[in-house]
Scaffold this motif. Structure first.
Motif, PDB file in Angstrom:
ATOM      1  N   ARG A 170      -1.111   5.716  -2.077  1.00  0.00           N
ATOM      2  CA  ARG A 170      -1.892   5.949  -0.943  1.00  0.00           C
ATOM      3  C   ARG A 170      -0.744   6.082   0.212  1.00  0.00           C
ATOM      4  N   ALA A 171      -0.804   4.805   0.698  1.00  0.00           N
ATOM      5  CA  ALA A 171      -0.355   4.575   2.051  1.00  0.00           C
ATOM      6  C   ALA A 171       1.633   5.165   1.744  1.00  0.00           C
ATOM      7  N   GLY A 172       1.501   5.299   0.598  1.00  0.00           N
ATOM      8  CA  GLY A 172       3.017   5.776   0.317  1.00  0.00           C
ATOM      9  C   GLY A 172       4.453   4.699   0.196  1.00  0.00           C
ATOM     10  N   THR A 173       3.903   3.647  -0.092  1.00  0.00           N
ATOM     11  CA  THR A 173       4.796   2.363  -0.302  1.00  0.00           C
ATOM     12  C   THR A 173       4.533   2.334  -2.324  1.00  0.00           C
ATOM     13  N   TYR A 174       5.549   1.992  -2.702  1.00  0.00           N
ATOM     14  CA  TYR A 174       5.748   1.927  -3.990  1.00  0.00           C
ATOM     15  C   TYR A 174       4.565   0.626  -4.110  1.00  0.00           C
ATOM     16  N   VAL A 175       3.927   0.766  -5.944  1.00  0.00           N
ATOM     17  CA  VAL A 175       2.660  -0.139  -6.409  1.00  0.00           C
ATOM     18  C   VAL A 175       4.023  -1.254  -6.552  1.00  0.00           C
ATOM     19  N   GLN A 176       2.890  -2.091  -6.750  1.00  0.00           N
ATOM     20  CA  GLN A 176       3.746  -3.864  -6.797  1.00  0.00           C
ATOM     21  C   GLN A 176       2.671  -4.844  -6.065  1.00  0.00           C
ATOM     22  N   ARG A 177       3.464  -6.263  -6.937  1.00  0.00           N
ATOM     23  CA  ARG A 177       2.666  -7.325  -6.490  1.00  0.00           C
ATOM     24  C   ARG A 177       1.784  -7.617  -4.653  1.00  0.00           C
ATOM     25  N   GLY A 178       1.262  -7.700  -4.878  1.00  0.00           N
ATOM     26  CA  GLY A 178      -0.318  -7.842  -3.431  1.00  0.00           C
ATOM     27  C   GLY A 178      -0.263  -7.159  -3.321  1.00  0.00           C
ATOM     28  N   VAL A 179      -0.403  -5.776  -3.580  1.00  0.00           N
ATOM     29  CA  VAL A 179      -1.146  -4.286  -3.277  1.00  0.00           C
ATOM     30  C   VAL A 179      -2.155  -4.724  -4.089  1.00  0.00           C
ATOM     31  N   ILE A 180      -3.128  -3.910  -3.199  1.00  0.00           N
ATOM     32  CA  ILE A 180      -4.810  -4.234  -3.918  1.00  0.00           C
ATOM     33  C   ILE A 180      -5.497  -2.217  -3.858  1.00  0.00           C
ATOM     34  N   ALA A 181      -6.628  -1.794  -4.471  1.00  0.00           N
ATOM     35  CA  ALA A 181      -6.757   0.004  -4.134  1.00  0.00           C
ATOM     36  C   ALA A 181      -8.510  -0.537  -3.589  1.00  0.00           C
ATOM     37  N   THR A 184      -2.502  -6.532   0.317  1.00  0.00           N
ATOM     38  CA  THR A 184      -2.745  -5.860   1.269  1.00  0.00           C
ATOM     39  C   THR A 184      -3.142  -4.201   0.500  1.00  0.00           C
ATOM     40  N   VAL A 185      -4.457  -3.940   1.011  1.00  0.00           N
ATOM     41  CA  VAL A 185      -4.738  -2.792   0.965  1.00  0.00           C
ATOM     42  C   VAL A 185      -3.994  -1.477   0.759  1.00  0.00           C
ATOM     43  N   GLU A 186      -3.662  -0.931  -0.259  1.00  0.00           N
ATOM     44  CA  GLU A 186      -2.273   0.390   0.136  1.00  0.00           C
ATOM     45  C   GLU A 186      -3.027   1.362  -0.368  1.00  0.00           C
ATOM     46  N   ASP A 187      -4.341   1.653  -1.856  1.00  0.00           N
ATOM     47  CA  ASP A 187      -3.810   3.389  -1.731  1.00  0.00           C
ATOM     48  C   ASP A 187      -5.892   2.483  -2.169  1.00  0.00           C
ATOM     49  N   THR A 188      -6.381   3.992  -2.750  1.00  0.00           N
ATOM     50  CA  THR A 188      -7.731   4.379  -2.626  1.00  0.00           C
ATOM     51  C   THR A 188      -7.295   4.752  -4.828  1.00  0.00           C
ATOM     52  N   GLY A 192     -17.110   1.314  -2.949  1.00  0.00           N
ATOM     53  CA  GLY A 192     -18.105   0.509  -2.495  1.00  0.00           C
ATOM     54  C   GLY A 192     -17.017  -0.585  -2.743  1.00  0.00           C
ATOM     55  N   ASN A 193     -17.870  -1.993  -3.011  1.00  0.00           N
ATOM     56  CA  ASN A 193     -17.058  -2.950  -3.156  1.00  0.00           C
ATOM     57  C   ASN A 193     -16.607  -3.649  -4.391  1.00  0.00           C
ATOM     58  N   LEU A 194     -15.987  -2.249  -4.890  1.00  0.00           N
ATOM     59  CA  LEU A 194     -14.570  -3.279  -5.925  1.00  0.00           C
ATOM     60  C   LEU A 194     -13.476  -2.452  -5.722  1.00  0.00           C
ATOM     61  N   ILE A 195     -12.506  -3.797  -5.972  1.00  0.00           N
ATOM     62  CA  ILE A 195     -10.873  -3.375  -5.780  1.00  0.00           C
ATOM     63  C   ILE A 195     -10.321  -3.520  -6.270  1.00  0.00           C
ATOM     64  N   ASP A 196      -9.313  -2.693  -6.962  1.00  0.00           N
ATOM     65  CA  ASP A 196      -8.477  -2.678  -7.716  1.00  0.00           C
ATOM     66  C   ASP A 196      -7.166  -3.311  -7.883  1.00  0.00           C
ATOM     67  N   VAL A 197      -6.483  -4.436  -8.514  1.00  0.00           N
ATOM     68  CA  VAL A 197      -5.743  -5.115  -8.524  1.00  0.00           C
ATOM     69  C   VAL A 197      -4.479  -5.262  -9.076  1.00  0.00           C
ATOM     70  N   TRP A 198      -3.123  -4.530  -8.299  1.00  0.00           N
ATOM     71  CA  TRP A 198      -1.903  -4.251  -9.753  1.00  0.00           C
ATOM     72  C   TRP A 198      -1.479  -5.265  -9.979  1.00  0.00           C
ATOM     73  N   VAL A 199      -1.117  -4.665 -11.746  1.00  0.00           N
ATOM     74  CA  VAL A 199      -0.546  -6.111 -12.513  1.00  0.00           C
ATOM     75  C   VAL A 199       0.775  -4.861 -12.937  1.00  0.00           C
ATOM     76  N   PRO A 200       1.796  -5.844 -13.656  1.00  0.00           N
ATOM     77  CA  PRO A 200       2.411  -5.137 -14.301  1.00  0.00           C
ATOM     78  C   PRO A 200       2.893  -3.916 -15.459  1.00  0.00           C
ATOM     79  N   SER A 201       1.890  -4.843 -16.525  1.00  0.00           N
ATOM     80  CA  SER A 201       1.844  -4.292 -17.099  1.00  0.00           C
ATOM     81  C   SER A 201       0.468  -3.884 -18.038  1.00  0.00           C
ATOM     82  N   TYR A 202       0.565  -2.457 -18.892  1.00  0.00           N
ATOM     83  CA  TYR A 202      -1.011  -2.595 -18.856  1.00  0.00           C
ATOM     84  C   TYR A 202      -1.889  -3.426 -19.727  1.00  0.00           C
TER      85      TYR A 202
END
Length: 85
Positions: free
Chosen positions: A5-16, A40-44, A50-60
């Protein structure tokens, strides 16, 4: 793959996160097994409320193995409430 949502590429170190709980740009220390680190929170997300986060991981497969679990979060820096581009 894609961009946040912030316009950056998804990558390690990014959470929603819900920007009402953790504003964009917030920096947090996440304790979550092998995914422990500073993020760093860069996405929704539509289901991130609420109190949930989504941690980016490289594969399904890694996402399936990590699953949905409780993690410990320490806020290191609170971000701003709106994204400016």
């Amino acid at each position: 793959k894609g961009s946040t949502r912030a316009g950056t590429y998804v990558q390690r170190g990014v959470i929603a996160a819900d920007p009402r709980s953790l504003p964009w740009g917030s920096v947090v220390q996440v304790t979550a097994g092998e995914y422990t680190g500073v993020y760093t929170v860069e996405d929704t997300g539509g289901l991130i409320k609420g109190n949930l986060i989504d941690v980016w991981v490289p594969s399904y497969q890694e996402a399936v193995e990590f699953g949905r679990r409780k993690v410990k979060i320490e806020v290191l820096k609170v971000g701003r409430t709106r994204i400016t581009r």
